[in-house]
Design a protein around this motif. Structure first.
Motif, PDB file in Angstrom:
ATOM      1  N   GLN A   4      18.187  39.748 -34.335  1.00 25.16           N
ATOM      2  CA  GLN A   4      19.395  39.530 -33.529  1.00 25.16           C
ATOM      3  C   GLN A   4      19.172  38.568 -32.369  1.00 25.16           C
ATOM      4  OE1 GLN A   4      22.135  42.710 -32.376  1.00 25.16           O
ATOM      5  NE2 GLN A   4      21.120  44.044 -33.852  1.00 25.16           N
ATOM      6  N   THR A   5      18.030  38.689 -31.702  1.00 29.41           N
ATOM      7  CA  THR A   5      17.755  37.841 -30.538  1.00 29.41           C
ATOM      8  C   THR A   5      17.692  36.373 -30.933  1.00 29.41           C
ATOM      9  OG1 THR A   5      16.491  39.645 -29.543  1.00 29.41           O
ATOM     10  CG2 THR A   5      16.183  37.455 -28.599  1.00 29.41           C
ATOM     11  N   GLN A   6      17.011  36.076 -32.050  1.00 30.33           N
ATOM     12  CA  GLN A   6      16.879  34.685 -32.504  1.00 30.33           C
ATOM     13  C   GLN A   6      18.200  34.139 -33.055  1.00 30.33           C
ATOM     14  OE1 GLN A   6      14.793  37.316 -33.042  1.00 30.33           O
ATOM     15  NE2 GLN A   6      12.940  36.629 -34.082  1.00 30.33           N
ATOM     16  N   LEU A   7      19.055  35.024 -33.585  1.00 29.55           N
ATOM     17  CA  LEU A   7      20.304  34.594 -34.215  1.00 29.55           C
ATOM     18  C   LEU A   7      21.428  34.358 -33.212  1.00 29.55           C
ATOM     19  CD1 LEU A   7      20.318  37.123 -37.204  1.00 29.55           C
ATOM     20  CD2 LEU A   7      19.885  34.666 -37.348  1.00 29.55           C
ATOM     21  N   TYR A   8      21.236  34.792 -31.993  1.00 26.45           N
ATOM     22  CA  TYR A   8      22.318  34.838 -31.003  1.00 26.45           C
ATOM     23  C   TYR A   8      23.021  33.497 -30.808  1.00 26.45           C
ATOM     24  CZ  TYR A   8      24.687  35.596 -26.544  1.00 26.45           C
ATOM     25  OH  TYR A   8      25.633  35.651 -25.548  1.00 26.45           O
ATOM     26  N   MET A   9      22.265  32.407 -30.724  1.00 23.74           N
ATOM     27  CA  MET A   9      22.841  31.101 -30.414  1.00 23.74           C
ATOM     28  C   MET A   9      23.134  30.254 -31.651  1.00 23.74           C
ATOM     29  SD  MET A   9      23.181  31.181 -27.167  1.00 23.74           S
ATOM     30  CE  MET A   9      23.559  29.464 -26.786  1.00 23.74           C
ATOM     31  N   LEU A  10      22.936  30.816 -32.838  1.00 17.62           N
ATOM     32  CA  LEU A  10      23.139  30.042 -34.060  1.00 17.62           C
ATOM     33  C   LEU A  10      24.574  30.138 -34.567  1.00 17.62           C
ATOM     34  CD1 LEU A  10      19.894  30.965 -36.066  1.00 17.62           C
ATOM     35  CD2 LEU A  10      20.246  29.068 -34.473  1.00 17.62           C
ATOM     36  N   THR A  11      24.998  29.142 -35.328  1.00 14.90           N
ATOM     37  CA  THR A  11      26.308  29.195 -35.983  1.00 14.90           C
ATOM     38  C   THR A  11      26.224  30.146 -37.167  1.00 14.90           C
ATOM     39  OG1 THR A  11      25.815  27.384 -37.501  1.00 14.90           O
ATOM     40  CG2 THR A  11      26.719  26.796 -35.333  1.00 14.90           C
ATOM     41  N   ALA A  12      27.371  30.472 -37.742  1.00 12.13           N
ATOM     42  CA  ALA A  12      27.406  31.392 -38.881  1.00 12.13           C
ATOM     43  C   ALA A  12      26.567  30.865 -40.041  1.00 12.13           C
ATOM     44  CB  ALA A  12      28.851  31.617 -39.325  1.00 12.13           C
TER      45      ALA A  12
END
Length: 397
Positions: free
Chosen positions: A280-288
Motif C-alpha cells: 500500500q505504501t509504495q502504491l499510494y502515488m501511482l495511477t490505477a
C-alpha cells in the motif's frame, strides 16, 4: 507590556482577555520555558505559540532553551509533587528572566500566562511576581481569567482554533510522576533510534501540526481531533544464534519474549492472498494502471524467486524474514539488518506486512535477520502496548 508565554492553550485566551482589560497596551509575548522536556515537545509548543501570536497579531520574542540553568535551579527538588516547591522555583526561573528582559527593553509592566493555567497556584504566582517586580523596579500585572467559567471558555477557544493541547505540564519529573500514577510509561521521553515516526510520538505530533499549518496556508478545510489507540514501543531486544548475539530488527507490535529458544525454523514460501495490502505504501502515488503493473510484477517475481522465503518457528508463534526477502516486500535496498536499524522503513509499511502475513490484530514477534537461519535461535524481546490519545487530522474533500 511584556507577557511571559508558557503554551498556546494558556496564552491564546489570556492574551485575548488581557487585551480587553488593557486595550491601550502594546502586548509583546516572550516564550521562555527551559522546563519543557524533551526538546521536541518544547519546539512543538513554541511552533503553536508562533501560530497563536500570529492569529492575535502579537509580537513574539523567543527565549533560549537553556535547560541546564533550569536543572541546576531545581536540583534536590526532583521528587517534589506537582504544585510543590519545584514548581515555585520553576516560576521564579521564568518570571525572573521575563523581568530582566522587560527591564532591558524599558518595558515597565510584565505578567505571565501561567496565571490562566488551572494546574498552577495563582496566589503563589501573584506573590512571586510582586517580589521579582519590586526588585527590578517593575509592575507585575495580576489578572484572574479563570473565574466565572474562564477555564471552560479557554478550553473551548483552544478547540475552536485548533491549538495543540498538551497532556502534561512540561518537566520530565512531573511527567514521570503523572505517568506512574496512570500506570503508564512516559512515551513522551522516548524516540526511535533510527528516527522512525511512531504513533503518539513527539515526531508524529510535530508532523500532524505541520500538516495543520500547511492546510491552513492552502485554505483547505480540516478537522483536528483526538483518538485513542493501543500504541506499541520496543524497549529492548537481543537475538542469539549458537550463543552469539546477531544483528536483528523487530517489526512493529511484536510482543515480549523472555529468552525463548526456538527449535527448527521452517523456511517456506507462504501463499499471500492480498499483495495489495503489503504494498500500500509504495502504491499510494501511482495511477490505477501503474498499480496493476506493479502488483503483477511483484507477484510474478514472488512466485519465480525460490530465495524469497518466510521462516516459521515450530516451537512458538515467532516469524522470521531475511533482509533479502524484506527488501522485496518493502521495495528497499538494505545491505544488512544494521543498515535497516539506522534507516528504518515507515511504520505503516511494517504494519501492512504484519497484516498480510499474520492478520490485523496479530502481536506475534516478526524478526528480521541477515540470513535464513534454520535452527538454534534464542530471542529476548521487551516491548509494551498501552492506550494513548493521539491527534488526528481529517481533511475535507
Amino acid at each position: 507590556m511584556l507577557v511571559h508565554i508558557c503554551c498556546s492553550v494558556d496564552s491564546h485566551y489570556f492574551l485575548s482577555e488581557l487585551h480587553k482589560i488593557y486595550p491601550d497596551e502594546n502586548l509583546i509575548g516572550f516564550f521562555y520555558n527551559p522546563n519543557i522536556h524533551p526538546k521536541e515537545e518544547h519546539d512543538l509548543r513554541l511552533q503553536d505559540v508562533r501560530r497563536s501570536c500570529n492569529m492575535l497579531n502579537i509580537e513574539l520574542i523567543e527565549g533560549e532553551y537553556d535547560t541546564q540553568v533550569w536543572f541546576d535551579n531545581v536540583k534536590g527538588l526532583e521528587d517534589e509533587p506537582e504544585k510543590g516547591s519545584r514548581c515555585n522555583v520553576c516560576f521564579d526561573t521564568r518570571l525572573l528572566k521575563t523581568a530582566q528582559l522587560a527591564k532591558k527593553m524599558q518595558i515597565p509592566k510584565f505578567t505571565t500566562t501561567l496565571l490562566s493555567s488551572p494546574m498552577k497556584e495563582q496566589q503563589i504566582l501573584y506573590t512571586q511576581g510582586d517580589v521579582i517586580a519590586a526588585s527590578n523596579d517593575l509592575e507585575f500585572i495580576k489578572i484572574n481569567v479563570r473565574a466565572n467559567g474562564g477555564v471552560n471558555r479557554q478550553n473551548e477557544l483552544a478547540k475552536a482554533d485548533n491549538l495543540y493541547r498538551q497532556n502534561y505540564c512540561g518537566c520530565q519529573f512531573a511527567l514521570t510522576q503523572q505517568r506512574t500514577k496512570q500506570q503508564k510509561m512516559a512515551f513522551e521521553m522516548m524516540s526511535n533510534i533510527g528516527g522512525q515516526i511512531l504513533p503518539a510520538s513527539n515526531e508524529s505530533r510535530k508532523k500532524i501540526f505541520r500538516h495543520r499549518d500547511m492546510l491552513e496556508e492552502q485554505g483547505k478545510g480540516y478537522i483536528l481531533t483526538q483518538q485513542e489507540h493501543i500504541v506499541w514501543r520496543l524497549l529492548n531486544s537481543k537475538i542469539w544464534h549458537k550463543k552469539e548475539v546477531i544483528a536483528s530488527y523487530i517489526l512493529a507490535r511484536s510482543t515480549s519474549k523472555k529468552k525463548v529458544k526456538s527449535s527448527k525454523i521452517t523456511w517456506i514460501k507462504p501463499k499471500i492472498n492480498n499483495f495489495y495490502q503489503i504494498f500500500q505504501t509504495q502504491l499510494y502515488m501511482l495511477t490505477a494502471g501503474e498499480k496493476v503493473a506493479f502488483l503483477e510484477k511483484k507477484e510474478y517475481i514472488y512466485k519465480q524467486d525460490s530465495t524469497l522465503l518466510i521462516g516459521f518457528s515450530q516451537k512458538d508463534d515467532s516469524i522470521f524474514i531475511d533482509i533479502h526477502t524484506l527488501n522485496f516486500f518493502f521495495d528497499t535496498a538494505y545491505v544488512n539488518v544494521n543498515n535497516m536499524v539506522k534507516n528504518p522503513p515507515q511504520y505503516t509499511q511494517e504494519m501492512h506486512l504484519r497484516y498480510a502475513l499474520c492478520g490485523m490484530e496479530s502481536v506475534n514477534p516478526i524478526v528480521v535477520l541477515d540470513t535464513q537461519i534454520p535452527y538454534d535461535i534464542t530471542m529476548e524481546i521487551q516491548s509494551i502496548l498501552q492506550n494513548e490519545r493521539s491527534f488526528v487530522i481529517f481533511e475535507e474533500m
